[in-house]
Design an enzyme around this catalytic site. Structure first.
Site, PDB file in Angstrom:
ATOM      1  N   PHE A 158     -30.899  -0.356  12.683  1.00 45.08           N
ATOM      2  CA  PHE A 158     -30.001   0.250  13.614  1.00 45.08           C
ATOM      3  C   PHE A 158     -30.885   0.501  14.962  1.00 45.08           C
ATOM      4  CE2 PHE A 158     -25.700   2.417  13.599  1.00 45.08           C
ATOM      5  CZ  PHE A 158     -24.824   1.244  13.300  1.00 45.08           C
TER       6      PHE A 158
ATOM      7  N   GLN B 235     -22.114   9.363  25.791  1.00 45.43           N
ATOM      8  CA  GLN B 235     -22.729   8.456  25.356  1.00 45.43           C
ATOM      9  C   GLN B 235     -21.868   7.192  25.759  1.00 45.43           C
ATOM     10  OE1 GLN B 235     -23.988   6.763  21.222  1.00 45.43           O
ATOM     11  NE2 GLN B 235     -25.910   7.256  22.012  1.00 45.43           N
TER      12      GLN B 235
ATOM     13  N   HIS C 190     -21.383   2.684  25.965  1.00 45.51           N
ATOM     14  CA  HIS C 190     -21.957   1.243  25.337  1.00 45.51           C
ATOM     15  C   HIS C 190     -21.480   0.161  26.588  1.00 45.51           C
ATOM     16  CE1 HIS C 190     -21.914  -2.071  22.334  1.00 45.51           C
ATOM     17  NE2 HIS C 190     -22.446  -1.278  21.666  1.00 45.51           N
TER      18      HIS C 190
ATOM     19  N   LEU D  43     -15.061  -1.974  20.643  1.00 45.67           N
ATOM     20  CA  LEU D  43     -16.312  -2.412  20.931  1.00 45.67           C
ATOM     21  C   LEU D  43     -17.040  -3.891  20.527  1.00 45.67           C
ATOM     22  CD1 LEU D  43     -19.070   0.165  20.014  1.00 45.67           C
ATOM     23  CD2 LEU D  43     -19.293  -2.048  18.838  1.00 45.67           C
TER      24      LEU D  43
ATOM     25  N   GLU E 154     -24.029  -5.395  20.100  1.00 39.62           N
ATOM     26  CA  GLU E 154     -25.255  -6.056  20.552  1.00 39.62           C
ATOM     27  C   GLU E 154     -25.402  -7.491  20.078  1.00 39.62           C
ATOM     28  OE1 GLU E 154     -25.039  -2.671  20.477  1.00 39.62           O
ATOM     29  OE2 GLU E 154     -26.339  -1.874  22.174  1.00 39.62           O
TER      30      GLU E 154
ATOM     31  N   ARG F  93     -29.497  -0.289  25.824  1.00 38.33           N
ATOM     32  CA  ARG F  93     -28.128  -0.203  25.843  1.00 38.33           C
ATOM     33  C   ARG F  93     -27.886   0.569  27.511  1.00 38.33           C
ATOM     34  NH1 ARG F  93     -24.881   3.274  21.275  1.00 38.33           N
ATOM     35  NH2 ARG F  93     -24.811   1.112  19.845  1.00 38.33           N
TER      36      ARG F  93
ATOM     37  N   HIS G 205     -18.354   5.946  24.701  1.00 34.25           N
ATOM     38  CA  HIS G 205     -18.612   5.776  23.209  1.00 34.25           C
ATOM     39  C   HIS G 205     -18.740   6.924  22.247  1.00 34.25           C
ATOM     40  CE1 HIS G 205     -19.247   3.344  19.619  1.00 34.25           C
ATOM     41  NE2 HIS G 205     -20.394   3.656  19.552  1.00 34.25           N
TER      42      HIS G 205
ATOM     43  N   ARG H 241     -27.210  10.505  20.967  1.00 38.92           N
ATOM     44  CA  ARG H 241     -27.210  10.480  19.618  1.00 38.92           C
ATOM     45  C   ARG H 241     -27.629   9.041  19.099  1.00 38.92           C
ATOM     46  NH1 ARG H 241     -22.611   7.227  16.568  1.00 38.92           N
ATOM     47  NH2 ARG H 241     -22.595   6.064  18.508  1.00 38.92           N
TER      48      ARG H 241
HETATM   49  C1  LIG Z   1     -16.030   1.849  17.446  1.00 36.20           C
HETATM   50  C2  LIG Z   1     -16.714   3.101  16.888  1.00 36.20           C
HETATM   51  C3  LIG Z   1     -17.672   2.754  15.980  1.00 36.20           C
HETATM   52  C4  LIG Z   1     -18.551   3.754  15.543  1.00 36.20           C
HETATM   53  N1  LIG Z   1     -19.568   3.417  14.490  1.00 36.20           N
HETATM   54  C5  LIG Z   1     -20.263   4.338  14.021  1.00 36.20           C
HETATM   55  C6  LIG Z   1     -21.454   3.965  12.927  1.00 36.20           C
HETATM   56  O1  LIG Z   1     -21.385   2.726  12.820  1.00 36.20           O
HETATM   57  N2  LIG Z   1     -22.015   4.891  12.466  1.00 36.20           N
HETATM   58  C7  LIG Z   1     -21.917   5.994  13.004  1.00 36.20           C
HETATM   59  O2  LIG Z   1     -22.805   6.995  12.591  1.00 36.20           O
HETATM   60  N3  LIG Z   1     -21.150   6.704  13.816  1.00 36.20           N
HETATM   61  C8  LIG Z   1     -20.040   5.625  14.352  1.00 36.20           C
HETATM   62  N4  LIG Z   1     -19.124   6.121  15.378  1.00 36.20           N
HETATM   63  C9  LIG Z   1     -19.057   7.424  15.595  1.00 36.20           C
HETATM   64  C10 LIG Z   1     -18.263   8.236  14.127  1.00 36.20           C
HETATM   65  O3  LIG Z   1     -17.327   7.211  13.806  1.00 36.20           O
HETATM   66  C11 LIG Z   1     -17.690   9.554  14.698  1.00 36.20           C
HETATM   67  O4  LIG Z   1     -18.419  10.350  15.381  1.00 36.20           O
HETATM   68  C12 LIG Z   1     -17.157  10.344  13.464  1.00 36.20           C
HETATM   69  O5  LIG Z   1     -16.451   9.383  12.409  1.00 36.20           O
HETATM   70  C13 LIG Z   1     -16.352  11.414  13.800  1.00 36.20           C
HETATM   71  O6  LIG Z   1     -15.790  11.969  12.715  1.00 36.20           O
HETATM   72  P1  LIG Z   1     -15.081  13.604  12.644  1.00 36.20           P
HETATM   73  O7  LIG Z   1     -14.850  13.775  11.138  1.00 36.20           O
HETATM   74  O8  LIG Z   1     -15.841  14.370  13.502  1.00 36.20           O
HETATM   75  O9  LIG Z   1     -13.794  13.221  13.298  1.00 36.20           O
HETATM   76  P2  LIG Z   1     -12.515  11.974  13.344  1.00 36.20           P
HETATM   77  O10 LIG Z   1     -12.785  10.994  12.182  1.00 36.20           O
HETATM   78  O11 LIG Z   1     -12.264  11.709  14.641  1.00 36.20           O
HETATM   79  O12 LIG Z   1     -11.202  12.998  12.903  1.00 36.20           O
HETATM   80  C14 LIG Z   1     -10.724  13.897  13.882  1.00 36.20           C
HETATM   81  C15 LIG Z   1      -9.358  14.514  12.787  1.00 36.20           C
HETATM   82  O13 LIG Z   1      -8.766  15.482  13.674  1.00 36.20           O
HETATM   83  C16 LIG Z   1      -7.519  15.513  13.742  1.00 36.20           C
HETATM   84  N5  LIG Z   1      -7.220  16.343  14.807  1.00 36.20           N
HETATM   85  C17 LIG Z   1      -7.585  16.008  16.098  1.00 36.20           C
HETATM   86  N6  LIG Z   1      -7.034  16.959  16.967  1.00 36.20           N
HETATM   87  C18 LIG Z   1      -6.164  17.673  16.226  1.00 36.20           C
HETATM   88  C19 LIG Z   1      -5.174  18.922  16.253  1.00 36.20           C
HETATM   89  N7  LIG Z   1      -5.075  19.319  17.511  1.00 36.20           N
HETATM   90  N8  LIG Z   1      -4.476  19.194  15.318  1.00 36.20           N
HETATM   91  C20 LIG Z   1      -4.675  18.782  14.109  1.00 36.20           C
HETATM   92  N9  LIG Z   1      -5.608  17.604  13.735  1.00 36.20           N
HETATM   93  C21 LIG Z   1      -6.364  17.137  14.658  1.00 36.20           C
HETATM   94  C22 LIG Z   1      -7.221  14.145  13.702  1.00 36.20           C
HETATM   95  O14 LIG Z   1      -5.931  13.584  13.274  1.00 36.20           O
HETATM   96  C23 LIG Z   1      -8.541  13.658  12.581  1.00 36.20           C
HETATM   97  O15 LIG Z   1      -7.896  13.618  11.271  1.00 36.20           O
HETATM   98  C24 LIG Z   1     -18.576   4.944  15.902  1.00 36.20           C
HETATM   99  C25 LIG Z   1     -17.745   5.532  16.840  1.00 36.20           C
HETATM  100  C26 LIG Z   1     -16.618   4.481  17.346  1.00 36.20           C
HETATM  101  C27 LIG Z   1     -15.716   4.903  18.609  1.00 36.20           C
END
Ligand SMILES: Cc1cc2nc3c(=O)[nH]c(=O)nc-3n(C[C@H](O)[C@H](O)[C@H](O)COP(=O)(O)OP(=O)(O)OC[C@H]3O[C@@H](n4cnc5c(N)ncnc54)[C@H](O)[C@@H]3O)c2cc1C
Ligand code: SF4
Ligand code: SF4
Ligand code: FES
Lengths: 609, 251
Positions: free
Chosen positions: A141, A255, A257, A267, A270, A301, A369, A405
């Site tokens: 990565f 951030q 992309h 997305l 690359e 990027r 992103h 990040r």
């Molecule tokens: C396309 C894409 C690809 C990615 N690929 C990577 C990768 O390869 N490697 C990497 O490290 N990171 C990657 N990321 C980033 C990473 O996926 C996220 O930062 C991470 O999964 C966030 O996890 P989280 O548990 O914080 O939140 P999330 O998984 O977003 O979960 C949020 C939760 O909160 C809940 N919620 C929100 N608001 C409320 C509310 N008001 N009341 C009740 N519930 C609520 C939602 O229902 C959900 O369950 C990527 C991001 C994107 C957009």
């Protein structure tokens, strides 16, 4: 008050993504009652969309040999452009390998080392060792000295989330999905739960808890073009900000992309440019060599994103009903190469834009992103400002990422922080008591009830929620994007202030009955504009460039004046955040050159995701 | 193509207001390039009818939220380009699942129940040792597990399944695929007999009539037909009293 369904619990986790579920599992395994709230069924959380992988310095694969937490630490701090909290980064890198192995025991089918020789796409030949066979492997990565990104084929986030949720189900943890927390119940010192709206019936509910944990993910959808899931609207962040006492950290650190695909902003990795794809403008001219004669499309990027934006500003973007964009051209690579080596990209283009990259151009543009900022916490995950409130994951500014990040560090953050902060949550909750104040709860519910009545009846005005939303998105996209300058940022702040006042005058066009989606959006709107203002205003005031925050008028990093973290508060009745600052903790690695071969303003982000 | 006018006929019903019977509502929309049903529905909501209910999360065929019946077939709305459809597009919610309103159904509760019934978690007597190196696994095995784990719980296979439409307790192809996922996982210590209890009945592998609608409808292109046959074969053996050595995996 009694007309509302009320739930009591020890720990209330708002958010069922990876961070939320990991914390829930930790607290429940220490004997506490836990309720998880989520907008959607847990397995539909945005975490499932992360395909690339997560960083942990296991050092099992050939290109990861010699890796250890110290190397991971240095990569993380450099990546953050010295904006991260080094104590947190240290804790994180030491725990990440443990967190990965734990997920293996719980069921994640991590891809494993296969012994033998292999030729990489760039022609290098590497040899995976026999004695490492069957151990968890890693891929490359951007921004890392070693191959450190653990993965499961092309579905890392999916398998992590499914496995984590299987633990939640096994342990019998209560999950209320389709439930949205819309405000925190607090007395200015302690948080005692939330008011929530049921998205099945539209009813309000009360949750009382000794500890509330915000794990609601990022705010990508404040921007009109974002790779994020449509539910990523920053809910948890503005619910905390609205208290007036909890600050958000570094909201200006956003951030981007370079290649999100029009019109749905999925997305495109690359890989397409890595294998020789070109970027073209509306005249089908290849423009990158004019700006970056050496690296062309393969510049980092941030640089590519900025050049694309610059070019579109000159009016050379392709007009579309979805706004201007550019073309990604991989036709010259040939059908065979496209359908094998770039299959994933080809499928995305075919399925979601209806173009066949073998003969058509792919519409792309720089796309929001990741949100580095969020609810500011200490290293235990405890939010500033209120006792009994914690935060973790993308919603938090624990401050592992500073101003940029590294790809693969955010999935790693969710389960690592979940493990660490989950323990702290359990410890805190064990000794916590709550002063259940009937009046406080009643007032909190009434406030939301009144907001709903006003929206339904148009008491404050008749503004259209979707128009306001589009205005907000456009202002962030146009003026607080990839590269920034004082003039544009000031414009954004002025416009968003006006948008904010309008957002207080929304009136519904539908009747708002039951689980009405217009009402849900209208309830969020003022909070979302507040976040937009925190981003824009924070960016305006930060007169330097650091990580993803690139100011054209202040192109250099300025450690003398700006080695500090922004804290944005929202005082009652204000129409702008109040900004305070705190020093960034430097415990091990003093500020230096990131070694990316470019100035800070042109720094390299992570690859893939 | 980009100049077509699309006519959407959309199922409307709010179960909380049973006095208003279900009806079809018509919306007209100008088609744009690259338009998916996701883009179209959001335009309709924003410009014509903000009360219209539907579910999207990832809009990239990853999260399984947006399955609905599109011109008679269960499909993911985010992965359906309007240009692949005639100008008249009929949208209905998935059958089998509880209706929340309009096109929105409660697949989440259904699938959580499925996980509980099939005990979809690793059954192991081992505890995690934070200091130990991970246990080794053959990469081929890891990929095999992943192949079955790719299911996104969208419900397309369930909605199109004749058995699931008449038997409320039928696990469907998704359920049987789920069991197969754990059967091939060497970390799961369940014995063949224990799996038999989960799927060796009409609710499980024997309720299936083998018409394979599920296989055609799965947007992840999971080899459901193969998984059904695999599980049925293993289960039939136990039913017939063919002993496999205890502790030895079925796979
Ligand atoms: C396309 C894409 C690809 C990615 N690929 C990577 C990768 O390869 N490697 C990497 O490290 N990171 C990657 N990321 C980033 C990473 O996926 C996220 O930062 C991470 O999964 C966030 O996890 P989280 O548990 O914080 O939140 P999330 O998984 O977003 O979960 C949020 C939760 O909160 C809940 N919620 C929100 N608001 C409320 C509310 N008001 N009341 C009740 N519930 C609520 C939602 O229902 C959900 O369950 C990527 C991001 C994107 C957009
Ligand atoms: S093959 Fe079996 S599971 Fe699949 S649709 Fe037919 S009856 Fe249902
Ligand atoms: S097996 Fe396929 S169709 Fe069925 S729920 Fe899973 S992904 Fe959807
Ligand atoms: S919205 Fe996620 S699968 Fe369609």
């Amino acid at each position: 008050m009694s007309i509302y369904q009320t739930h009591m619990t020890d720990v209330l986790v708002v958010g069922a993504g990876l961070a939320g579920e990991r914390i829930a599992v930790e607290a429940a395994s220490q004997g506490q009652d836990v309720i998880i709230l989520s907008l959607v069924p847990p397995r539909r959380s945005h975490s499932t969309a992360a395909q690339g992988g997560m960083q942990a310095s296991l050092g099992n694969c050939a290109m990861g040999e010699g890796d250890n937490p110290d190397v991971h630490f240095a990569d993380t701090v450099k990546g953050s452009d010295w904006g991260c909290d080094q104590e947190v980064a240290r804790l994180f890198v030491e725990t990440a390998p443990v967190a990965v192995r734990e997920m293996a025991v719980w069921g994640v089918p991590w891809s494993r080392v296969v012994a033998g020789q292999r030729t990489l796409p760039d022609g290098r030949v590497i040899e995976e060792k026999k004695e490492k066979e069957g151990l968890i492997t890693a891929r490359d990565f951007g921004g890392t000295a070693k191959w450190r990104t653990c993965y499961t084929a092309d579905g890392t986030g999916h398998t992590l989330q499914y496995t984590m949720d299987s633990m939640v189900i096994k342990m019998g943890i209560t999950v209320h999905d389709r439930t949205e927390a819309i405000s925190l119940i607090h007395d200015g010192e302690q948080c005692i739960g939330v008011v929530a709206r049921c998205l099945r019936t539209g009813d309000l509910r009360v949750y009382i808890a000794k500890t509330t944990v915000i794990c609601t993910g990022g705010y990508g959808r404040l921007y009109s073009a974002s790779t994020n899931a449509v539910i990523n609207e920053g809910n948890g962040m503005f619910v905390a900000l609205n208290t007036g006492v909890v600050p958000l950290g570094n909201m200006e650190a956003v951030q981007f992309h370079p290649t999100g695909m029009v019109p749905v902003w999925i997305l495109i990795t690359e890989g397409a440019r890595g294998d020789g794809g070109y970027l073209l403008d509306k005249n089908l001219d290849r423009f990158m060599p004019d700006y970056e004669p050496k690296k062309k499309e393969l510049a980092s990027r941030d640089v590519v994103s900025r050049r694309m934006t610059q070019h579109m500003r000159k009016g050379l973007g392709v007009d579309s009903p979805y706004g201007p964009h550019l073309w990604l051209d991989i036709r010259h690579l040939g059908a065979e190469h496209i359908n094998t080596n770039l299959r994933e990209i080809a499928n995305i283009a075919r399925n979601f834009a209806g173009v066949d990259p073998v003969k058509d151009l792919i519409p792309v543009r720089p796309t929001q992103h990741y949100s580095m900022g969020g609810v500011r916490t200490n290293k235990d995950g405890a939010a500033y400002g209120l006792r009994g409130l914690f935060a973790a994951g993308e919603a938090a500014c624990w401050d592992l990422h500073g101003f940029n990040r590294l790809g693969g560090n955010s999935l790693a953050e969710t389960i690592t922080a979940g493990r660490i902060i989950g323990k702290k949550v359990a410890e805190y909750t064990k000794d916590a008591t709550i002063n259940y104040n009937y009046q406080l709860v009643d007032d909190a519910v009434k406030e939301q009830e009144n907001r709903i009545k006003a929206l339904v009846n148009g008491w404050h005005g008749k503004e259209n929620v979707y128009e306001i939303r589009n205005e907000m998105e456009k202002n962030l996209m146009d003026y607080v994007g990839i590269f920034r300058n004082g003039k544009d940022l000031q414009k954004a702040v002025d416009n968003l202030r006006e948008v904010y006042h309008r957002s207080l005058k929304i009136g519904l066009r539908s009747n708002g009955e039951g689980p009405n989606p217009e009402l849900a959006q209208a309830l969020r709107m003022p909070g979302m504009v507040r976040l937009a203002l925190c981003i824009a205003y924070g960016a305006l005031m930060r007169t330097e460039s650091r990580g993803s925050h690139a100011r054209e008028d202040y192109p250099k990093r300025d450690d003398t004046n700006w080695l500090k973290r922004t804290l944005a508060y929202w005082p009652e009745g204000a129409d702008l955040p109040e900004l305070k600052y705190e020093p960034v903790k430097i415990t091990e690695l003093p500020p230096g050159d990131r070694g990316y071969g470019e100035s800070s303003a042109e720094s390299q982000g992570g690859k893939n995701g | 193509m980009a100049d077509r006018e699309l006519t959407f006929e959309i199922f409307r019903y709010n179960p909380q207001k049973p006095e208003t019977k279900p009806y079809l509502q018509t919306y007209k929309l100008k088609e744009t390039t690259g338009m998916t049903v996701f883009v179209a529905l959001n335009m309709i909501r924003e410009e014509q009818d903000p009360s219209l209910m539907f579910d999207f999360v990832c809009r990239a065929a990853i999260c399984g939220s947006c399955a609905m019946i599109i011109n008679g077939r269960p499909r993911l709305a985010c992965k359906t380009l309007t240009k692949t459809l005639p100008a008249k597009i009929k949208l209905f919610p998935l059958p089998v699942f509880k209706l929340i309103g309009d096109l929105s159904v409660d697949t989440g509760t259904w699938f959580r129940h499925l996980s509980l019934k099939t005990e979809s978690w690793i059954h192991t007597s081992k505890t995690f040792d934070p200091k130990a190196q991970e246990e080794r696994m053959d990469n081929k095995t890891a990929l095999e597990i992943y192949e079955a784990e790719r299911c996104i719980e969208c419900g397309c296979c369930i909605a199109g399944c004749a058995t699931a439409n008449i038997r409320e307790d039928f696990l469907g192809a998704a359920g049987i695929n789920r069991v197969a996922r754990f059967m091939v996982d060497p970390r799961d210590e369940r014995t063949p007999e224990q799996y038999f209890e989960v799927v060796g009945s009409e609710e499980g592998a024997f309720g299936c009539m083998g018409l394979m609608a599920c296989d055609d409808n799965c947007p992840m292109e999971l080899p459901l037909q193969m998984q059904l046959a695999f599980v049925r074969r293993k289960i039939a053996k136990i039913g017939l009293g063919v002993k496999e050595k205890k502790g030895v995996k079925l796979a």
